[in-house]
Design a protein around this motif. Sequence first.
Motif, PDB file in Angstrom:
ATOM      1  N   THR A   1       0.761  -1.163  -0.115  1.00 36.24           N
ATOM      2  CA  THR A   1      -0.106  -0.052  -0.141  1.00 36.24           C
ATOM      3  C   THR A   1       0.498   1.428   0.013  1.00 36.24           C
ATOM      4  O   THR A   1       0.300   2.667  -0.420  1.00 36.24           O
ATOM      5  CB  THR A   1      -0.885   0.060   1.283  1.00 36.24           C
TER       6      THR A   1
ATOM      7  N   ARG B   1       1.781   2.625   2.753  1.00 34.56           N
ATOM      8  CA  ARG B   1       1.343   3.283   3.708  1.00 34.56           C
ATOM      9  C   ARG B   1       2.030   2.406   5.090  1.00 34.56           C
ATOM     10  O   ARG B   1       1.786   1.437   5.119  1.00 34.56           O
ATOM     11  CB  ARG B   1       0.000   3.624   3.911  1.00 34.56           C
TER      12      ARG B   1
ATOM     13  N   GLU C   1      -5.083   5.954   6.025  1.00 35.27           N
ATOM     14  CA  GLU C   1      -5.148   6.114   4.433  1.00 35.27           C
ATOM     15  C   GLU C   1      -5.179   7.362   4.004  1.00 35.27           C
ATOM     16  O   GLU C   1      -4.558   7.897   3.093  1.00 35.27           O
ATOM     17  CB  GLU C   1      -6.397   5.401   3.930  1.00 35.27           C
ATOM     18  N   THR C   2      -5.695   8.191   5.201  1.00 32.09           N
ATOM     19  CA  THR C   2      -5.868   9.648   4.735  1.00 32.09           C
ATOM     20  C   THR C   2      -5.641  10.395   6.286  1.00 32.09           C
ATOM     21  O   THR C   2      -6.322  10.257   6.854  1.00 32.09           O
ATOM     22  CB  THR C   2      -6.851  10.216   3.984  1.00 32.09           C
TER      23      THR C   2
ATOM     24  N   ARG D   1     -13.029   0.623   5.847  1.00 34.71           N
ATOM     25  CA  ARG D   1     -12.432   1.853   6.108  1.00 34.71           C
ATOM     26  C   ARG D   1     -13.526   2.711   6.924  1.00 34.71           C
ATOM     27  O   ARG D   1     -14.560   2.454   7.110  1.00 34.71           O
ATOM     28  CB  ARG D   1     -12.802   2.654   4.597  1.00 34.71           C
TER      29      ARG D   1
ATOM     30  N   TYR E   1      -6.827  -3.992   7.038  1.00 30.05           N
ATOM     31  CA  TYR E   1      -6.472  -5.016   5.958  1.00 30.05           C
ATOM     32  C   TYR E   1      -6.505  -6.319   6.727  1.00 30.05           C
ATOM     33  O   TYR E   1      -5.799  -6.449   7.705  1.00 30.05           O
ATOM     34  CB  TYR E   1      -5.189  -4.573   5.131  1.00 30.05           C
TER      35      TYR E   1
ATOM     36  N   ALA F   1      -8.272   2.366   7.563  1.00 27.24           N
ATOM     37  CA  ALA F   1      -8.592   1.046   6.828  1.00 27.24           C
ATOM     38  C   ALA F   1      -8.146  -0.095   7.615  1.00 27.24           C
ATOM     39  O   ALA F   1      -6.995  -0.136   8.248  1.00 27.24           O
ATOM     40  CB  ALA F   1      -8.079   1.004   5.331  1.00 27.24           C
TER      41      ALA F   1
ATOM     42  N   ARG G   1      -8.491  -5.214   1.975  1.00 26.26           N
ATOM     43  CA  ARG G   1      -9.081  -4.383   2.629  1.00 26.26           C
ATOM     44  C   ARG G   1     -10.405  -4.546   3.100  1.00 26.26           C
ATOM     45  O   ARG G   1     -11.303  -5.160   2.224  1.00 26.26           O
ATOM     46  CB  ARG G   1      -9.060  -2.949   2.031  1.00 26.26           C
TER      47      ARG G   1
END
Length: 127
Positions: free
Chosen positions: A61, A63, A86-87, A118, A100, A98, A115
């Motif tokens: 990802t 991230r 994620e953000t 979220r 996973y 999120a 995933r």
Amino acid sequence: MPPEERPREERRREERPRTRPREEQDRHEQGQERERPRPRRPALDARDAARSAARHVEGLTGRAAEGVTSLERGEDGWVIGIEVVETHRIPDSTDILAEYQVELDDHGELASYRRTERYYRGRGENT
């Protein structure tokens, strides 16, 4: 020289059965204990499985893993839940996270990942 004429001590040595010196015998016996079959243990323990799953998610990802949310030993490996931001937002409580689900084999190799959800960081556990 006939056996009767040899010194008594020399004849005694020849008559004794040949045995290994005690130290060598101990090492040999210990070696035999090590050769016993041991129960099969998985190559990964829970901590290593979680670390491996986090590395796989980060690599796929791009991230960083925020944390481990679940960990379960399966028949052929591990199933691990990894949380990722994620953000990033301001304030942090509005970050989008999120989760996973990662499946690893006994050696830490990735079998699958996906995933599963979220959500906002600030949301309640069951809302």
